[in-house]
Scaffold this motif. Sequence first.
Motif, PDB file in Angstrom:
ATOM      1  N   ASP A  96       0.822  -1.216   0.000  1.00  0.00           N
ATOM      2  CA  ASP A  96       0.000   0.000   0.000  1.00  0.00           C
ATOM      3  C   ASP A  96       0.855   1.264   0.000  1.00  0.00           C
ATOM      4  OD1 ASP A  96       0.964   0.204   2.599  1.00  0.00           O
ATOM      5  OD2 ASP A  96      -0.995  -0.010   3.561  1.00  0.00           O
ATOM      6  N   LEU A  97       2.164   1.117  -0.025  1.00  0.00           N
ATOM      7  CA  LEU A  97       3.143   2.195  -0.151  1.00  0.00           C
ATOM      8  C   LEU A  97       3.254   3.061   1.104  1.00  0.00           C
ATOM      9  CD1 LEU A  97       2.231   3.389  -3.779  1.00  0.00           C
ATOM     10  CD2 LEU A  97       3.644   1.444  -3.071  1.00  0.00           C
ATOM     11  N   GLN A  98       2.636   2.656   2.190  1.00  0.00           N
ATOM     12  CA  GLN A  98       2.640   3.469   3.406  1.00  0.00           C
ATOM     13  C   GLN A  98       3.504   2.883   4.511  1.00  0.00           C
ATOM     14  OE1 GLN A  98       1.146   6.463   3.144  1.00  0.00           O
ATOM     15  NE2 GLN A  98       0.782   5.718   1.051  1.00  0.00           N
ATOM     16  N   GLY A  99       3.569   1.556   4.613  1.00  0.00           N
ATOM     17  CA  GLY A  99       4.306   0.917   5.691  1.00  0.00           C
ATOM     18  C   GLY A  99       5.717   0.548   5.275  1.00  0.00           C
ATOM     19  N   GLY A 100       6.498   0.096   6.255  1.00  0.00           N
ATOM     20  CA  GLY A 100       7.879  -0.276   6.015  1.00  0.00           C
ATOM     21  C   GLY A 100       8.832   0.848   6.383  1.00  0.00           C
ATOM     22  N   ARG A 101      10.098   0.511   6.417  1.00  0.00           N
ATOM     23  CA  ARG A 101      11.122   1.451   6.882  1.00  0.00           C
ATOM     24  C   ARG A 101      11.341   2.615   5.910  1.00  0.00           C
ATOM     25  NH1 ARG A 101      13.701   4.294  10.697  1.00  0.00           N
ATOM     26  NH2 ARG A 101      15.983   4.208  10.530  1.00  0.00           N
ATOM     27  N   LEU A 102      11.273   2.377   4.597  1.00  0.00           N
ATOM     28  CA  LEU A 102      11.599   3.440   3.647  1.00  0.00           C
ATOM     29  C   LEU A 102      10.601   4.596   3.678  1.00  0.00           C
ATOM     30  CD1 LEU A 102      12.938   1.358   0.635  1.00  0.00           C
ATOM     31  CD2 LEU A 102      14.253   2.641   2.341  1.00  0.00           C
ATOM     32  N   PRO A 103       9.289   4.370   3.680  1.00  0.00           N
ATOM     33  CA  PRO A 103       8.382   5.505   3.794  1.00  0.00           C
ATOM     34  C   PRO A 103       8.597   6.315   5.068  1.00  0.00           C
ATOM     35  CG  PRO A 103       7.191   3.614   2.970  1.00  0.00           C
ATOM     36  CD  PRO A 103       8.549   3.129   3.370  1.00  0.00           C
ATOM     37  N   ALA A 104       8.935   5.635   6.167  1.00  0.00           N
ATOM     38  CA  ALA A 104       9.190   6.362   7.412  1.00  0.00           C
ATOM     39  C   ALA A 104      10.408   7.271   7.270  1.00  0.00           C
ATOM     40  CB  ALA A 104       9.389   5.377   8.565  1.00  0.00           C
ATOM     41  N   LEU A 105      11.471   6.771   6.638  1.00  0.00           N
ATOM     42  CA  LEU A 105      12.659   7.590   6.429  1.00  0.00           C
ATOM     43  C   LEU A 105      12.363   8.760   5.485  1.00  0.00           C
ATOM     44  CD1 LEU A 105      15.329   4.761   6.026  1.00  0.00           C
ATOM     45  CD2 LEU A 105      15.274   6.453   7.868  1.00  0.00           C
ATOM     46  N   ILE A 106      11.685   8.472   4.391  1.00  0.00           N
ATOM     47  CA  ILE A 106      11.386   9.511   3.411  1.00  0.00           C
ATOM     48  C   ILE A 106      10.519  10.604   4.022  1.00  0.00           C
ATOM     49  CG2 ILE A 106      10.161   9.976   1.242  1.00  0.00           C
ATOM     50  CD1 ILE A 106      11.037   7.061   0.421  1.00  0.00           C
ATOM     51  N   ASP A 107       9.501  10.210   4.762  1.00  0.00           N
ATOM     52  CA  ASP A 107       8.602  11.200   5.360  1.00  0.00           C
ATOM     53  C   ASP A 107       9.301  12.036   6.425  1.00  0.00           C
ATOM     54  OD1 ASP A 107       6.652  10.263   3.676  1.00  0.00           O
ATOM     55  OD2 ASP A 107       5.585   9.107   5.215  1.00  0.00           O
ATOM     56  N   ALA A 108      10.322  11.458   7.057  1.00  0.00           N
ATOM     57  CA  ALA A 108      11.109  12.204   8.045  1.00  0.00           C
ATOM     58  C   ALA A 108      12.165  13.081   7.385  1.00  0.00           C
ATOM     59  CB  ALA A 108      11.778  11.234   9.015  1.00  0.00           C
ATOM     60  N   GLY A 109      12.365  12.923   6.086  1.00  0.00           N
ATOM     61  CA  GLY A 109      13.397  13.686   5.382  1.00  0.00           C
ATOM     62  C   GLY A 109      14.793  13.147   5.575  1.00  0.00           C
ATOM     63  N   ASP A 110      14.919  11.906   6.074  1.00  0.00           N
ATOM     64  CA  ASP A 110      16.231  11.300   6.292  1.00  0.00           C
ATOM     65  C   ASP A 110      16.670  10.530   5.044  1.00  0.00           C
ATOM     66  OD1 ASP A 110      16.184  12.265   8.845  1.00  0.00           O
ATOM     67  OD2 ASP A 110      15.838  10.329   9.818  1.00  0.00           O
ATOM     68  N   PRO A 111      17.979  10.447   4.792  1.00  0.00           N
ATOM     69  CA  PRO A 111      18.443   9.639   3.661  1.00  0.00           C
ATOM     70  C   PRO A 111      17.921   8.214   3.768  1.00  0.00           C
ATOM     71  CG  PRO A 111      20.251  10.905   4.588  1.00  0.00           C
ATOM     72  CD  PRO A 111      19.100  11.070   5.533  1.00  0.00           C
ATOM     73  N   ALA A 112      17.359   7.717   2.682  1.00  0.00           N
ATOM     74  CA  ALA A 112      16.779   6.371   2.665  1.00  0.00           C
ATOM     75  C   ALA A 112      17.790   5.430   2.016  1.00  0.00           C
ATOM     76  CB  ALA A 112      15.453   6.375   1.921  1.00  0.00           C
ATOM     77  N   VAL A 113      18.720   4.955   2.832  1.00  0.00           N
ATOM     78  CA  VAL A 113      19.839   4.145   2.340  1.00  0.00           C
ATOM     79  C   VAL A 113      19.608   2.697   2.754  1.00  0.00           C
ATOM     80  CG1 VAL A 113      22.335   3.824   2.361  1.00  0.00           C
ATOM     81  CG2 VAL A 113      21.371   6.136   2.552  1.00  0.00           C
ATOM     82  N   LEU A 114      19.424   1.839   1.755  1.00  0.00           N
ATOM     83  CA  LEU A 114      19.235   0.418   2.002  1.00  0.00           C
ATOM     84  C   LEU A 114      20.589  -0.260   2.114  1.00  0.00           C
ATOM     85  CD1 LEU A 114      16.972   1.495  -0.201  1.00  0.00           C
ATOM     86  CD2 LEU A 114      16.359  -0.910  -0.292  1.00  0.00           C
TER      87      LEU A 114
END
Length: 411
Positions: free
Chosen positions: A261-279
Amino acid sequence: MRVEIARHALDRVPLSIIFDDSTLLVNLNYFFMRDRNPIDGQRRRWEDVPVVHPESFTREFAEYCLDEGVKGKFSVVPCPAALGRIDHGLPLFSGAQQESWLDMCRELIVPNYDITPEMMTHTFVVDLETLKPVDPNLWEQWGWDRLPTDREELVTDYIALACEILRNVGLTPAGVTSPGGFGNPLDFYARCAEAACRRVTGNPTPYLFKRVSDGAVETPVWYPDRDKGTAMGEIIAGTGDWTGSWTGYGEVNADKYITADLQGGRLPALIDAGDPAVLISHWQGFYGLHDADRRGFNAFKTVVRRLKERDPAGERTRWRKCSEITTYAIMREMAELDVEDNTVTLDLPVRTPELTLRFTGRDVNSVSVEGKPVARVHNRSAFGSGTIYEENGATYVAFDPQRRTTIVDIQ
């Protein structure tokens, strides 16, 4: 009027993927597990994993990343499992096989990925003259997880030789990667790694990768020197490895990165916080146990597709090499900014493309950089270097500075 340098270039959260444990053809993890099991009594499945990661798979992965615009960091271990230096040739492969892989890497991986050593062997600490193990029980991640701080020259030379081997095969490193726990105390490691990288490459702003955070993600800057325009960056990963992990047969779960649903998981949380989303990932997990497995690669394709669905026009995120993220952070850390009337004067010891200023507190009708007008765009997807864009009461201006002292005029 308030003026600041935006946290990220083009005010887009950087996406990036880190690949650890990769190297020329050989699956070093086969030898890592085989050689480590007798030491610590573990029963890692070394006989179940492949000895080789074929060039055809690496080529397919690299072409996919070029097509999708995926960027990041790709390790090339210089002396994998102490089998031999890749610039002198590994005994398992012919010279033609190795040169074919290196040509592929230079042509297809380097455009979208930084190359780094993952120190020398990713297993044994080796003698710098012979590249043979110093002690079968002394490993880069067990033993040199606490570096010998009384032997700074040795540590620096060790890292420098790892960088030099990569340079010798046309894969000049942008920084260094820690094998496992290698590299404490961190301030000592950063100093040695900076000196080693600069000695070999001349790069004023290399970086290191060591840490993973499950909370907020920063981009630290070590030892900034404004007079010389030098510093050591640090990239910090913000996810676990859910693409098969370092064993090659670990957990695979795209939902932990981003749910359907594109809302859950670690990457959306990082993106919404404005933090680098580095896998973070490991090459052996991407490949899996055989050529038809590809468990990590298949999961990652799902992650990339979902990220694109979440930001189809690329308005909020942008794939970046790790060096692009760290160098921008270094630039921002070292920059000095002075505002007088309608003029902004920037002192930039380090300059990066797509430097982005954010103006608030006044209307901005036009902007010029070094006397050249900047074009206005009217949607975020069109915002790029050499343009100006307004959104939610803020005005963003992006440009590629050419001089240490850069003048920006506002009307």
